[in-house]
Design a protein around this motif. Sequence first.
Motif, PDB file in Angstrom:
ATOM      1  N   UNK A 222     -69.991  35.349 -20.679  1.00  0.00           N
ATOM      2  CA  UNK A 222     -69.882  36.774 -21.030  1.00  0.00           C
ATOM      3  C   UNK A 222     -70.656  37.652 -20.060  1.00  0.00           C
ATOM      4  N   UNK A 223     -71.697  37.082 -19.444  1.00  0.00           N
ATOM      5  CA  UNK A 223     -72.529  37.863 -18.530  1.00  0.00           C
ATOM      6  C   UNK A 223     -72.088  37.748 -17.078  1.00  0.00           C
ATOM      7  N   UNK A 224     -71.071  36.922 -16.816  1.00  0.00           N
ATOM      8  CA  UNK A 224     -70.535  36.858 -15.462  1.00  0.00           C
ATOM      9  C   UNK A 224     -70.513  35.495 -14.818  1.00  0.00           C
ATOM     10  N   UNK A 225     -70.913  34.444 -15.537  1.00  0.00           N
ATOM     11  CA  UNK A 225     -70.853  33.102 -14.954  1.00  0.00           C
ATOM     12  C   UNK A 225     -69.403  32.737 -14.658  1.00  0.00           C
ATOM     13  N   UNK A 226     -69.144  32.266 -13.452  1.00  0.00           N
ATOM     14  CA  UNK A 226     -67.788  31.848 -13.072  1.00  0.00           C
ATOM     15  C   UNK A 226     -67.575  30.364 -13.315  1.00  0.00           C
ATOM     16  N   UNK A 227     -68.663  29.594 -13.380  1.00  0.00           N
ATOM     17  CA  UNK A 227     -68.591  28.154 -13.623  1.00  0.00           C
ATOM     18  C   UNK A 227     -69.772  27.766 -14.508  1.00  0.00           C
ATOM     19  N   UNK A 228     -69.620  26.650 -15.222  1.00  0.00           N
ATOM     20  CA  UNK A 228     -70.712  26.150 -16.044  1.00  0.00           C
ATOM     21  C   UNK A 228     -70.928  24.666 -15.773  1.00  0.00           C
ATOM     22  N   UNK A 229     -72.180  24.243 -15.922  1.00  0.00           N
ATOM     23  CA  UNK A 229     -72.546  22.837 -15.763  1.00  0.00           C
ATOM     24  C   UNK A 229     -73.398  22.437 -16.958  1.00  0.00           C
ATOM     25  N   UNK A 230     -72.935  21.446 -17.718  1.00  0.00           N
ATOM     26  CA  UNK A 230     -73.711  20.945 -18.853  1.00  0.00           C
ATOM     27  C   UNK A 230     -74.664  19.858 -18.341  1.00  0.00           C
ATOM     28  N   UNK A 231     -75.935  20.200 -18.290  1.00  0.00           N
ATOM     29  CA  UNK A 231     -76.933  19.292 -17.723  1.00  0.00           C
ATOM     30  C   UNK A 231     -77.146  18.049 -18.573  1.00  0.00           C
TER      31      UNK A 231
END
Length: 361
Positions: A222-231
């Motif tokens: 919602x804040x602008x992350x284009x990708x995510x990584x679940x650590x």
Amino acid sequence: MSQRVRGVISRAKGAPVELTEIVVPDPGPGEAVVAIQACGVCHTDLHYREGGINDDYPFLLGHEAAGVVEQVGPGVTEVAPGDFVVLNWRAVCGQCRACRRGRPWYCFATHNAVQKMTLTDGTELSPALGIGAFAEKTLVAAGQCTKVDPAARPAAVGLLGCGVMAGIGAAVNTGGVTRGDSVAVIGCGGVGDGAIAGAALVGATTIIAVDTSAEKLAIAKRFGATHTVNAAATDVVTEIQKLTGGFGADVVIEAVGRPETYKQAFYARDLAGTVVLVGVPTPDMTIELPLLDVFGRGGALKSSWYGDCLPTRDFPLLTDLYLQGRLDLDAFVTEEIRLDQVEEAFEKMHGGTVLRSVVVF
């Protein structure tokens, strides 16, 4: 004449907070009394309660606040009664070596109110970060008051007083993120999401959010992350490299404050890239890195103090961007609560289900 108002205090390490009556003196030279309209519940307040800052109990908690100036003391020219302000905990002195070099955001002699607020029995209170805004009114140094557009929602812009500003500033001021950059943010709480929002605001094209919580990663988008990584499910360094052409990110912002996540940040950046530490470690933490890697990777290893912000410059600017719809500060406000619900808000922090609970008066 002094005033009696309600405030939330911490009397002893680990003990539940108390809502009690406190005494706020009239402002002296260089001081102001502010009627608080909203104050965010920040993890730093929990650190105070737990003895993680110092042991100067009792503390008057709260510091991410917005309100209206009620009174000013002799010699105050920065603000006047009726001004809508966001409070800051780094009122610059203008005279120290950092200020004289034209770097007031590093001010080494920031100041607070000289007088003390007290309990009704005369016991002096230690205000959190020199503010103490879990109270209907508080006494601060006038330099801790930054005027912003009164059209702004207090619950939203008050968060500029600490966590959100720390995150945005870590990206924009300390990390120097600019258009076209790749950025990774490790830790997606309020500060980390602030860094993501700041990176998006200045035109970073690849913004990677890293966390162990799938819920937090969803919010980060919602804040602008284009990708995510679940650590919790994958190797952070490898995934960030994959998402940046095999090189690593131009800027990696560590918003956790732990040795293991700092090492991830160090190795997840590109050659000549920048690491920004904005997460606050505990005194016992240490880190060991091969010195050859420090040399061979080049770039910069930086720490970000309060997002290296200058409140008089940054607060009005970010408030204007919020009012223009270009910076969604409302998204940081998970819930609005009463003054007597601060202890419950602390409990919710442990579950990681809120970005910010905000006390609204």
